[in-house]
Scaffold this motif. Structure first.
Motif, PDB file in Angstrom:
ATOM      1  N   GLN A 214       0.835  -1.202   0.000  1.00 28.22           N
ATOM      2  CA  GLN A 214       0.000   0.000   0.000  1.00 28.22           C
ATOM      3  C   GLN A 214       0.875   1.261   0.000  1.00 28.22           C
ATOM      4  N   LEU A 215       1.926   1.245   0.822  1.00 25.26           N
ATOM      5  CA  LEU A 215       2.817   2.414   0.882  1.00 25.26           C
ATOM      6  C   LEU A 215       3.467   2.668  -0.469  1.00 25.26           C
ATOM      7  N   GLN A 217       2.424   1.867  -3.459  1.00 27.54           N
ATOM      8  CA  GLN A 217       1.529   2.257  -4.541  1.00 27.54           C
ATOM      9  C   GLN A 217       0.762   3.524  -4.245  1.00 27.54           C
ATOM     10  N   SER A 218       0.889   4.024  -3.043  1.00 26.01           N
ATOM     11  CA  SER A 218       0.193   5.261  -2.708  1.00 26.01           C
ATOM     12  C   SER A 218       0.959   6.453  -3.277  1.00 26.01           C
ATOM     13  N   ARG A 219       0.375   7.611  -3.128  1.00 26.70           N
ATOM     14  CA  ARG A 219       1.072   8.830  -3.534  1.00 26.70           C
ATOM     15  C   ARG A 219       2.353   8.984  -2.740  1.00 26.70           C
ATOM     16  N   TYR A 220       2.328   8.523  -1.497  1.00 23.23           N
ATOM     17  CA  TYR A 220       3.540   8.600  -0.691  1.00 23.23           C
ATOM     18  C   TYR A 220       4.674   7.808  -1.348  1.00 23.23           C
ATOM     19  N   GLU A 222       5.153   7.192  -4.477  1.00 19.78           N
ATOM     20  CA  GLU A 222       5.675   7.931  -5.628  1.00 19.78           C
ATOM     21  C   GLU A 222       6.585   9.066  -5.162  1.00 19.78           C
ATOM     22  N   LEU A 223       6.152   9.715  -4.103  1.00 23.87           N
ATOM     23  CA  LEU A 223       6.943  10.817  -3.547  1.00 23.87           C
ATOM     24  C   LEU A 223       8.288  10.313  -3.023  1.00 23.87           C
ATOM     25  N   VAL A 225      10.035   7.761  -4.091  1.00 19.51           N
ATOM     26  CA  VAL A 225      10.933   7.540  -5.230  1.00 19.51           C
ATOM     27  C   VAL A 225      11.481   8.878  -5.734  1.00 19.51           C
ATOM     28  N   ALA A 226      10.620   9.890  -5.751  1.00 20.10           N
ATOM     29  CA  ALA A 226      11.053  11.219  -6.192  1.00 20.10           C
ATOM     30  C   ALA A 226      12.140  11.753  -5.267  1.00 20.10           C
TER      31      ALA A 226
ATOM     32  N   PHE B  89      11.705  13.742 -12.339  1.00 22.98           N
ATOM     33  CA  PHE B  89      11.896  12.442 -11.702  1.00 22.98           C
ATOM     34  C   PHE B  89      11.841  11.381 -12.795  1.00 22.98           C
ATOM     35  N   LEU B  92       9.849   8.127 -12.707  1.00 21.30           N
ATOM     36  CA  LEU B  92       8.401   8.223 -12.556  1.00 21.30           C
ATOM     37  C   LEU B  92       7.788   8.686 -13.871  1.00 21.30           C
ATOM     38  N   ASP B  99       1.687  14.967 -10.652  1.00 29.27           N
ATOM     39  CA  ASP B  99       0.862  14.729  -9.475  1.00 29.27           C
ATOM     40  C   ASP B  99       1.629  15.063  -8.197  1.00 29.27           C
ATOM     41  N   ILE B 100       2.914  14.739  -8.179  1.00 27.71           N
ATOM     42  CA  ILE B 100       3.733  15.075  -7.011  1.00 27.71           C
ATOM     43  C   ILE B 100       3.852  16.591  -6.885  1.00 27.71           C
ATOM     44  N   LEU B 111      -1.847  11.241   1.375  1.00 29.26           N
ATOM     45  CA  LEU B 111      -0.650  10.695   0.740  1.00 29.26           C
ATOM     46  C   LEU B 111      -0.639   9.176   0.787  1.00 29.26           C
ATOM     47  N   LEU B 112      -1.284   8.606   1.805  1.00 29.16           N
ATOM     48  CA  LEU B 112      -1.244   7.151   1.958  1.00 29.16           C
ATOM     49  C   LEU B 112      -2.237   6.451   1.043  1.00 29.16           C
ATOM     50  N   ARG B 113      -3.066   7.251   0.357  1.00 31.03           N
ATOM     51  CA  ARG B 113      -3.993   6.643  -0.595  1.00 31.03           C
ATOM     52  C   ARG B 113      -3.372   6.622  -1.975  1.00 31.03           C
ATOM     53  N   ARG B 114      -3.985   5.807  -2.813  1.00 31.11           N
ATOM     54  CA  ARG B 114      -3.546   5.770  -4.202  1.00 31.11           C
ATOM     55  C   ARG B 114      -4.172   6.900  -4.993  1.00 31.11           C
TER      56      ARG B 114
END
Lengths: 373, 248
Positions: A214-215, A217-220, A222-223, A225-226, B89, B92, B99-100, B111-114
């Protein structure tokens, strides 16, 4: 999709099937085909795999080469072992090794809370997380990174071992906390209870896997990795990279702590030799071999390396260290993304390459509504 | 809309003064070009305004003092920048990059959601920078010019009200440069834009106002024609180059 990102999104169905398959393998197939001894070994490997899952998040996705996960593994392990030793000794009694060394008249104050099972269980996870939070806050705020972070984390592992060995009277010293008999009232000598421990370990591993998935694949994710790839750029987008990294580091520490806690009933011992610099590096080697940025790579790598270590040490004692070193060198030199690269490559060959035929550019299309505000 | 007001900005590195008491006014909605020979202090000035290097003096965006704040806090005030080398990035996708950039205000729980689908502001930015067709491609696979557009798109979704662009057309083809120039004009309708540039041809075509820096100080300021007519500017900067210079 790049191996170092692996952000492909399998469907819910495939994910569900994957977890079901994993559960089937761990809960039905493994107990059926492995004897008690091998199943117990597998429990030990799966504990190491739990550490690896956390390293995969922190290192693979976050770029935090943590060479000191043994510290958090050890904190979890010692917290659990302290409680189990106290439970073995019985109410009001001191653990056997304290009586043996005879330096103490009564239980040290910092042992006392561990008599409470709820406190001890919570401490196995929360204590490592708290230590990682304090350490990470200081280190990431000061923008310590790369090799400096790696060396610092390793020094911490060395320091912890020196502390434990030096405090023999209260920590068991080099021997560690050994000869653990029971696990919350169950006799660990009984094979049935050993099997139960294995099931607990396997279930925990699946839960950790779901959390990390979940961590990632979440926006977190992606962040994260950035931040790994261009920390300064992320800063200029209005984020504080220290907090992003801290989260991954603390989560990985909690996972290592839980792994250490379950390692104790599975193996019956926790000692400085199991949590120091060498084991800390071995955790990382397993993750590197399996594929640090993938979800399953760290688990596969950790189990494979631990299994190979046991199998080869049985047949060729003394050569394992060399083989392990060679394996690490080969993977780093030829498969930087780990063995998972091979699977990604095979998948890539089947998929048709995507070629963009669109003519791109701001002028390619008139912008009608102007610039968004 | 807010403008940028700089007073007595000074940056020194171990005694070397890179920016020396610069006063600069960029009114709201301006498209200001910042030029000057190498070492004039252009990038250092932007670094100071965005919090990357320490500076004395004052740099206000609207009413807000920027100096002394942390980089990410300045960014959240609506000050966005790009770098000489396009920094996206690479691992990505284009969508993830945008989106970031759009998300610094998101809650921890969010942030913890997709991410589900393409957020509206991201879709608009994709349209603006013309990368809608490359949505799911890794940013690392983009052409050089497209990466620079992606960076500008990231500033748009970040909702930067002041854009500081460091050589946005370096290494671009003529067509790409024209497209970028048009894009900057579009953006300057609603935002304040400062561009560091070496390309004189590009400057002549798209600059609204120009500030010339030399040895850390403001040498000249005005419209393109005014600056070009300035004797001192011709001596230090334009004098030895009448045709197009810089990255072609």
């Amino acid at each position: 999709m790049s191996v170092l990102t692996g952000l492909g999104r399998p469907s819910r169905l495939r994910t569900g099937l994957g977890f079901a398959g994993g559960a089937l393998l761990l809960f039905a197939v493994a107990p059926a085909v492995l004897d008690d001894f091998r199943l117990n070994l597998l429990a030990k490997y799966l504990c190491l795999a739990m550490v690896a899952v956390g390293i995969g998040l922190a290192w693979g996705r976050g770029g935090l080469l943590t060479l000191g996960q043994g510290v958090f593994f050890g904190l979890g392990g010692y917290a659990m072992a302290m409680h189990l030793k106290l439970a073995d000794a019985g109410p009001g009694q001191m653990p056997d090794f304290m009586q043996l060394y005879g330096q103490l008249d009564e239980l040290p104050w910092w042992w006392k809370p561990f008599e409470n099972p709820a406190f001890a269980l919570a401490a196995t996870v929360l204590l490592p997380m708290a230590v990682a939070f304090v350490l990470g806050w200081v280190v990431f705020r000061r923008r310590v990174r790369g090799a400096y972070f790696a060396i610092l984390s390793q020094a911490l592992a060395a320091a912890m071992v020196i502390f434990l060995v030096g405090q023999q009277g209260t920590t068991g010293g080099t021997n560690g906390l050994t000869d653990i008999q029971g696990f919350f009232g169950y006799d660990l000598a009984d094979p049935v209870n050993k099997e139960t421990v294995y099931f607990v370990v396997a279930a925990c591993l699946l839960v950790l896997l779901a959390i990390v998935r979940q961590l990632m694949q979440s926006r977190y994710g992606e962040l994260l990795v950035a931040v790994r790839d261009a920390e300064e750029r992320v800063r200029f987008l209005g984020y504080d990279p220290a907090k992003v990294k801290l989260t991954a580091y603390v989560v990985a520490a909690g996972m290592a702590g839980l792994a250490g806690a379950l390692f104790v009933p599975a193996v019956g011992i926790i000692s400085p030799a199991l949590i120091g610099v060498v084991p800390s590096i071995e955790f990382v080697i397993g993750v590197a071999v399996g594929g640090r940025a993938t979800l399953l790579g760290p688990i596969a790598g950790a189990v494979a390396v631990a299994w190979a270590k046991t199998a080869l040490s049985e047949r060729f004692p003394g050569t394992w260290t060399y083989l392990q070193g060679a394996l690490f060198v080969v993977v780093v030199a030829f498969l930087p993304g780990g063995l998972a690269t091979i699977f990604a490559w095979l998948r890539g060959r089947r998929a048709t390459p995507r070629v963009s035929t669109v003519v791109d550019g701001p002028a390619a299309r008139p912008v009608e509504e102007g610039v968004p505000s | 809309m807010s403008g940028l007001t700089i007073r007595g900005l000074t940056v020194s590195f171990d005694g070397f003064v890179a920016v020396d008491g610069v006063d600069l006014d960029v009114p709201p909605g301006d498209l200001r070009f910042l030029i000057g020979p190498n070492g004039a202090g252009k990038t250092t000035l932007v670094d100071a305004v965005t919090g990357l290097v320490k500076a004395t003096g004052s740099a206000r965006f609207g009413e807000t003092e920027l100096l002394g704040r942390e980089v990410h806090r300045i960014a959240r005030l609506g000050v966005g920048r790009t770098f000489q080398t396009a920094t996206v990035f690479e691992e990505l996708s284009v969508l993830q990059n945008l989106d970031i950039a759009a998300g610094s205000g998101r809650s921890a729980l969010g942030l913890l959601r997709r991410r589900r689908g393409v957020p509206d502001d991201v879709a608009r930015a994709l349209e603006t920078i013309g990368l809608t067709g490359r949505l799911d491609d890794l940013a690392g696979t983009l052409a050089h010019g497209q990466k620079q557009w992606l960076e500008i798109g990231m500033l748009l979704v970040q909702d930067a009200r002041l854009l500081l662009l460091d050589e946005p057309v370096a290494g671009m083809s003529h067509e790409e440069r024209d497209a970028t120039g048009e894009l900057l004009h579009q953006i300057a309708l609603e935002r304040t834009v400062v561009v560091i540039e070496h390309d004189m041809d590009f400057l002549r075509r798209y600059a609204r106002t120009v500030t010339v820096l030399h040895a850390g100080k403001v040498l000249s300021e005005g419209t393109v024609a005014e600056v070009q007519a300035d004797q001192r500017v011709q001596e230090v900067y334009l004098g030895h180059s009448t045709s197009t210079e810089g990255a072609a």
